[in-house]
Motif scaffolding. Sequence first.
Motif, PDB file in Angstrom:
ATOM      1  N   ILE A 118      -2.860 -16.756   7.732  1.00 31.11           N
ATOM      2  CA  ILE A 118      -1.404 -16.633   7.894  1.00 31.11           C
ATOM      3  C   ILE A 118      -0.939 -15.314   7.295  1.00 31.11           C
ATOM      4  O   ILE A 118      -0.156 -14.578   7.911  1.00 31.11           O
ATOM      5  CB  ILE A 118      -0.685 -17.839   7.251  1.00 31.11           C
ATOM      6  N   ARG A 119      -1.429 -14.993   6.103  1.00 29.44           N
ATOM      7  CA  ARG A 119      -1.084 -13.719   5.433  1.00 29.44           C
ATOM      8  C   ARG A 119      -1.412 -12.536   6.327  1.00 29.44           C
ATOM      9  O   ARG A 119      -0.605 -11.618   6.502  1.00 29.44           O
ATOM     10  CB  ARG A 119      -1.867 -13.610   4.122  1.00 29.44           C
ATOM     11  N   ASP A 120      -2.604 -12.543   6.916  1.00 32.26           N
ATOM     12  CA  ASP A 120      -3.033 -11.413   7.737  1.00 32.26           C
ATOM     13  C   ASP A 120      -2.212 -11.313   9.022  1.00 32.26           C
ATOM     14  O   ASP A 120      -1.862 -10.213   9.463  1.00 32.26           O
ATOM     15  CB  ASP A 120      -4.519 -11.522   8.048  1.00 32.26           C
ATOM     16  N   GLU A 121      -1.875 -12.452   9.626  1.00 36.04           N
ATOM     17  CA  GLU A 121      -1.045 -12.441  10.827  1.00 36.04           C
ATOM     18  C   GLU A 121       0.347 -11.896  10.496  1.00 36.04           C
ATOM     19  O   GLU A 121       0.905 -11.093  11.238  1.00 36.04           O
ATOM     20  CB  GLU A 121      -0.933 -13.837  11.434  1.00 36.04           C
ATOM     21  N   ILE A 122       0.895 -12.317   9.374  1.00 37.30           N
ATOM     22  CA  ILE A 122       2.198 -11.809   8.949  1.00 37.30           C
ATOM     23  C   ILE A 122       2.122 -10.302   8.707  1.00 37.30           C
ATOM     24  O   ILE A 122       2.996  -9.549   9.140  1.00 37.30           O
ATOM     25  CB  ILE A 122       2.710 -12.554   7.700  1.00 37.30           C
ATOM     26  N   GLY A 123       1.070  -9.861   8.022  1.00 34.09           N
ATOM     27  CA  GLY A 123       0.901  -8.428   7.773  1.00 34.09           C
ATOM     28  C   GLY A 123       0.868  -7.625   9.059  1.00 34.09           C
ATOM     29  O   GLY A 123       1.498  -6.559   9.160  1.00 34.09           O
ATOM     30  N   ASP A 124       0.152  -8.127  10.069  1.00 34.83           N
ATOM     31  CA  ASP A 124       0.087  -7.438  11.363  1.00 34.83           C
ATOM     32  C   ASP A 124       1.460  -7.368  12.014  1.00 34.83           C
ATOM     33  O   ASP A 124       1.862  -6.333  12.541  1.00 34.83           O
ATOM     34  CB  ASP A 124      -0.893  -8.151  12.303  1.00 34.83           C
ATOM     35  N   ARG A 125       2.206  -8.494  11.984  1.00 31.39           N
ATOM     36  CA  ARG A 125       3.535  -8.522  12.600  1.00 31.39           C
ATOM     37  C   ARG A 125       4.503  -7.595  11.865  1.00 31.39           C
ATOM     38  O   ARG A 125       5.341  -6.943  12.488  1.00 31.39           O
ATOM     39  CB  ARG A 125       4.080  -9.944  12.613  1.00 31.39           C
ATOM     40  N   VAL A 126       4.397  -7.540  10.546  1.00 34.96           N
ATOM     41  CA  VAL A 126       5.276  -6.674   9.759  1.00 34.96           C
ATOM     42  C   VAL A 126       4.996  -5.204  10.085  1.00 34.96           C
ATOM     43  O   VAL A 126       5.930  -4.400  10.191  1.00 34.96           O
ATOM     44  CB  VAL A 126       5.145  -6.974   8.253  1.00 34.96           C
ATOM     45  N   ARG A 127       3.732  -4.856  10.273  1.00 34.18           N
ATOM     46  CA  ARG A 127       3.403  -3.462  10.624  1.00 34.18           C
ATOM     47  C   ARG A 127       4.042  -3.070  11.956  1.00 34.18           C
ATOM     48  O   ARG A 127       4.592  -1.976  12.096  1.00 34.18           O
ATOM     49  CB  ARG A 127       1.892  -3.270  10.665  1.00 34.18           C
ATOM     50  N   VAL A 128       3.980  -3.967  12.945  1.00 32.17           N
ATOM     51  CA  VAL A 128       4.607  -3.704  14.249  1.00 32.17           C
ATOM     52  C   VAL A 128       6.124  -3.585  14.082  1.00 32.17           C
ATOM     53  O   VAL A 128       6.752  -2.683  14.638  1.00 32.17           O
ATOM     54  CB  VAL A 128       4.227  -4.802  15.268  1.00 32.17           C
ATOM     55  N   LEU A 129       6.711  -4.503  13.313  1.00 36.47           N
ATOM     56  CA  LEU A 129       8.143  -4.461  13.044  1.00 36.47           C
ATOM     57  C   LEU A 129       8.531  -3.129  12.409  1.00 36.47           C
ATOM     58  O   LEU A 129       9.491  -2.477  12.834  1.00 36.47           O
ATOM     59  CB  LEU A 129       8.542  -5.613  12.114  1.00 36.47           C
TER      60      LEU A 129
END
Length: 137
Positions: A118-129
């Motif tokens: 979950i942490r890694d998925e959030i990190g990926d989404r935050v980078r795109v954001l």
Amino acid sequence: MSEAARPSVLFVCVHNAGRSQMAAAWLAHLAGDRVEVRSAGSAPADAVNPVAVAVMAEVGIDISARVPKVLNVEAVRMSDVVITMGCGDTCPVFPGKRYLDWKLDDPAGRGPDAVRRIRDEIGDRVRVLLDGLLPRA
């Protein structure tokens, strides 16, 4: 949002103890002072999920001192982007705001391996954001 103003992002989940805390911490870590970051919950927990604290520490981000906060209208009003974390929260809607809903598993009651994913998925989404929030240098 004016040219001189920093973009502002609000992350919302039910308890403000896992997903929204991790997302806010990722964005603050990656953006520094270039983005104003908030998080809140519709029914805040008493404390941040200790497994979330542990897995964020593994990537060098300390969320141990964070405290869940209650969602209020003012936090939404002051934000340019409001991101709900797949929890069906009802958020006040204001014209001119950008609303996103990220479908993410709830880390509550899960072990470190699940929370790391979950942490890694959030990190990926935050980078795109973040790429969409800030102009390229």
